[in-house]
Design an enzyme around this catalytic site. Structure first.
Site, mmCIF file in Angstrom:
data_model
loop_
_atom_site.group_PDB
_atom_site.id
_atom_site.type_symbol
_atom_site.label_atom_id
_atom_site.label_comp_id
_atom_site.label_asym_id
_atom_site.label_seq_id
_atom_site.Cartn_x
_atom_site.Cartn_y
_atom_site.Cartn_z
ATOM 1 N N TYR A 10 8.289 -0.495 7.230
ATOM 2 C CA TYR A 10 9.224 -0.768 6.025
ATOM 3 C C TYR A 10 10.663 -0.191 6.098
ATOM 4 C CZ TYR A 10 9.991 0.078 1.086
ATOM 5 O OH TYR A 10 10.535 0.298 -0.273
ATOM 6 N N ASP A 49 3.838 1.720 22.775
ATOM 7 C CA ASP A 49 3.179 2.768 22.079
ATOM 8 C C ASP A 49 3.686 4.070 22.485
ATOM 9 O OD1 ASP A 49 1.252 4.400 20.916
ATOM 10 O OD2 ASP A 49 -0.405 2.693 21.033
ATOM 11 N N PHE A 71 11.092 6.419 13.361
ATOM 12 C CA PHE A 71 10.411 6.311 12.144
ATOM 13 C C PHE A 71 8.819 6.034 12.416
ATOM 14 C CE2 PHE A 71 14.546 4.252 11.720
ATOM 15 C CZ PHE A 71 14.874 4.523 10.246
ATOM 16 N N SER A 115 10.161 14.068 5.316
ATOM 17 C CA SER A 115 9.720 13.652 3.975
ATOM 18 C C SER A 115 9.724 14.855 3.175
ATOM 19 C CB SER A 115 8.064 13.275 3.966
ATOM 20 O OG SER A 115 7.532 12.951 2.927
ATOM 21 N N TYR A 139 -0.539 15.765 6.777
ATOM 22 C CA TYR A 139 0.768 14.718 6.882
ATOM 23 C C TYR A 139 2.000 15.773 6.848
ATOM 24 C CZ TYR A 139 4.047 11.212 5.833
ATOM 25 O OH TYR A 139 5.372 10.421 5.914
ATOM 26 N N LYS A 143 5.174 16.678 9.573
ATOM 27 C CA LYS A 143 6.564 16.484 9.424
ATOM 28 C C LYS A 143 7.246 17.890 9.588
ATOM 29 C CE LYS A 143 7.015 12.307 8.401
ATOM 30 N NZ LYS A 143 7.602 11.229 9.299
ATOM 31 N N ASN A 168 10.902 9.049 -3.002
ATOM 32 C CA ASN A 168 9.819 7.956 -2.762
ATOM 33 C C ASN A 168 10.669 6.809 -2.392
ATOM 34 O OD1 ASN A 168 8.329 9.967 -4.445
ATOM 35 N ND2 ASN A 168 6.863 8.423 -4.767
ATOM 36 N N HIS A 187 0.943 2.557 -2.558
ATOM 37 C CA HIS A 187 2.291 3.063 -3.324
ATOM 38 C C HIS A 187 2.367 2.348 -4.800
ATOM 39 C CE1 HIS A 187 3.552 4.144 0.907
ATOM 40 N NE2 HIS A 187 3.613 5.217 0.175
ATOM 41 N N PHE A 206 -2.816 7.476 -11.979
ATOM 42 C CA PHE A 206 -3.628 8.798 -11.686
ATOM 43 C C PHE A 206 -3.033 9.660 -12.372
ATOM 44 C CE2 PHE A 206 -3.644 6.333 -7.338
ATOM 45 C CZ PHE A 206 -4.794 5.567 -7.599
ATOM 46 N N ASP A 283 -1.342 15.706 -6.041
ATOM 47 C CA ASP A 283 -0.114 14.973 -6.665
ATOM 48 C C ASP A 283 0.566 16.185 -7.437
ATOM 49 O OD1 ASP A 283 0.499 12.562 -5.851
ATOM 50 O OD2 ASP A 283 -0.694 11.867 -7.427
HETATM 51 N N1 UDP Z 1 0.106 6.325 -8.623
HETATM 52 C C1 UDP Z 1 -0.525 5.913 -9.663
HETATM 53 N N2 UDP Z 1 -1.280 4.866 -9.294
HETATM 54 C C2 UDP Z 1 -1.443 4.318 -8.318
HETATM 55 C C3 UDP Z 1 -0.565 4.714 -7.028
HETATM 56 C C4 UDP Z 1 0.129 5.765 -7.392
HETATM 57 O O1 UDP Z 1 -0.409 6.302 -10.732
HETATM 58 O O2 UDP Z 1 -2.225 3.190 -8.267
HETATM 59 C C5 UDP Z 1 1.032 7.430 -8.842
HETATM 60 C C6 UDP Z 1 0.905 8.619 -7.826
HETATM 61 O O3 UDP Z 1 0.179 9.459 -8.582
HETATM 62 C C7 UDP Z 1 2.417 9.306 -7.746
HETATM 63 C C8 UDP Z 1 3.180 8.030 -8.010
HETATM 64 O O4 UDP Z 1 2.433 7.251 -8.663
HETATM 65 O O5 UDP Z 1 2.496 10.133 -9.028
HETATM 66 C C9 UDP Z 1 3.771 7.586 -6.993
HETATM 67 O O6 UDP Z 1 2.906 7.423 -5.916
HETATM 68 P P1 UDP Z 1 2.954 6.743 -4.471
HETATM 69 O O7 UDP Z 1 1.674 6.875 -4.020
HETATM 70 O O8 UDP Z 1 3.626 5.817 -4.660
HETATM 71 O O9 UDP Z 1 3.959 7.830 -3.530
HETATM 72 P P2 UDP Z 1 3.770 9.458 -3.437
HETATM 73 O O10 UDP Z 1 4.562 10.105 -4.461
HETATM 74 O O11 UDP Z 1 2.402 9.784 -3.200
HETATM 75 O O12 UDP Z 1 4.477 9.513 -2.116
#
Ligand code: UDP
Length: 320
Positions: A10, A49, A71, A115, A139, A143, A168, A187, A206, A283
């Site tokens: 990406y 690889d 990347f 990141s 992860y 990094k 993000n 995502h 979430f 999160d």
């Molecule tokens: N999120 C959500 N539902 C989903 C995927 C993500 O509510 O199906 C929320 C997640 O909890 C976070 C935000 O969206 O608060 C961004 O999540 P993502 O996985 O895109 O990126 P991250 O912040 O984990 O790098």
């Protein structure tokens, strides 16, 4: 020539496009484990690889490589918890392979995809680069480890580097030639658009009981083409004698999950079904980065910073 590991993925593919548009010659090194061959529309493609030092050497023998953008790696936080071996091997050991071949060939300029996960749970918002690095998952620890290795490699072997700490990554190439496609997709924005196009029935939110204005998590979404620009500027910075450093790449403001869904409803004209769900482990409620250092030192200026533009470019790509 610039070597782009993971250039079929990406962010790497967007950087590859931008470098070529700016007159650089590139070679993409990718094993296509998660990348897409059809994303390599510019420059040369070298299937290989990073686990295999001979393949890396072969690439350095074939092309006159002057600098590297790295990347390549695996990038699912959840999977890194259940299968840390895969993460340490791909993201740390394979990076060592790359660095050792760079040393053999006297290539000493590297831009590394880091990141904001290196910070862990933020103590200050917006997060500055000198915030403590306390990643809370493998992860993030990978990094941080690579950032540590790079510091040591600079001192001992003179590998000059820039760590770019993305917040993000979101959106797609404004010409819709490339975009975001992960399998599985985890995502938020692509999942919201999946719900808009009917590919998925709904999008799960979430956590709706966070201490934020609307109860959902806030993230700093940054357009992938703006990220690509920062890579180009970081390369020019190092080429012009800049010293090794780390930079946040974010917009300095955040949007909640509900705001993302609401904006997507407006742009797509679809009634996207959103289902409140339980919190996802690990999160943080709010992640927003200060990118002042990148703006001041690299003269980086994000162009696609409003949520509408971000989601509109993603939607145009998604429909394709
Ligand atoms: N999120 C959500 N539902 C989903 C995927 C993500 O509510 O199906 C929320 C997640 O909890 C976070 C935000 O969206 O608060 C961004 O999540 P993502 O996985 O895109 O990126 P991250 O912040 O984990 O790098």
């Amino acid at each position: 020539m610039i070597l782009i590991t993971g250039g079929a993925g990406y962010v790497g593919a967007h950087a590859n496009k931008l470098l070529n548009q700016n007159g650089y010659k590139t070679v993409v090194f990718d094993n296509l484990s998660t990348g897409h061959r059809e994303f390599v529309k510019w420059g040369e493609f070298f299937p290989g690889d990073l686990a295999d030092r001979e393949q890396i050497r072969h690439c350095f023998h074939t092309y006159p490589i002057e600098a590297v953008m790295h990347f390549g790696g695996v990038a699912y936080v959840g999977e890194s918890v259940t299968d840390p071996a895969k993460y340490y091997r791909n993201n740390v050991v394979n990076t060592l392979n790359l660095l050792d071949v760079m040393r053999e060939f006297h290539v000493s300029t590297l831009i590394f995809s880091s990141s904001c996960v290196v910070y862990g749970i933020p103590e200050i918002i917006p997060i500055p680069e000198n915030h403590p690095l306390r990643p809370i998952n493998p992860y993030g620890r990978c990094k941080r480890t690579v950032e540590d290795i790079l510091q040591d490699y600079e001192k001992a072997y003179g590998i000059r580097h820039v760590n770019l700490r993305y917040f993000n990554a979101a959106g797609a190439d404004p010409d819709a030639e490339i975009g975001e496609r992960h399998d599985p997709e985890t995502h938020l924005i692509p999942l919201v658009l999946d719900a808009a196009s009917g590919r998925k029935e709904d999008v799960k939110i979430f956590g709706t009981d966070y201490e934020t204005a609307d109860g959902t998590c806030i993230r700093d979404y940054i357009h992938v083409t703006d990220l690509a620009h920062a890579h180009l500027l970081a390369l020019q910075y190092l080429t012009n004698g800049g010293s090794s450093d780390s930079f946040n790449l974010g917009n300095g403001n955040g949007f909640s999950v509900r705001e993302v869904i609401e904006t997507a409803r407006r742009i797509t004209g679809k009634d996207i079904k959103a289902t409140p769900w339980e919190r996802r482990d690990g999160d943080p409620p709010v992640l927003i980065g200060s990118a002042e250092k990148a703006m001041n030192t690299l003269h980086w200026k994000p162009r696609y910073h409003d949520l509408t533009t971000l989601i509109r470019t993603a939607w145009t790509w998604h429909k394709k």
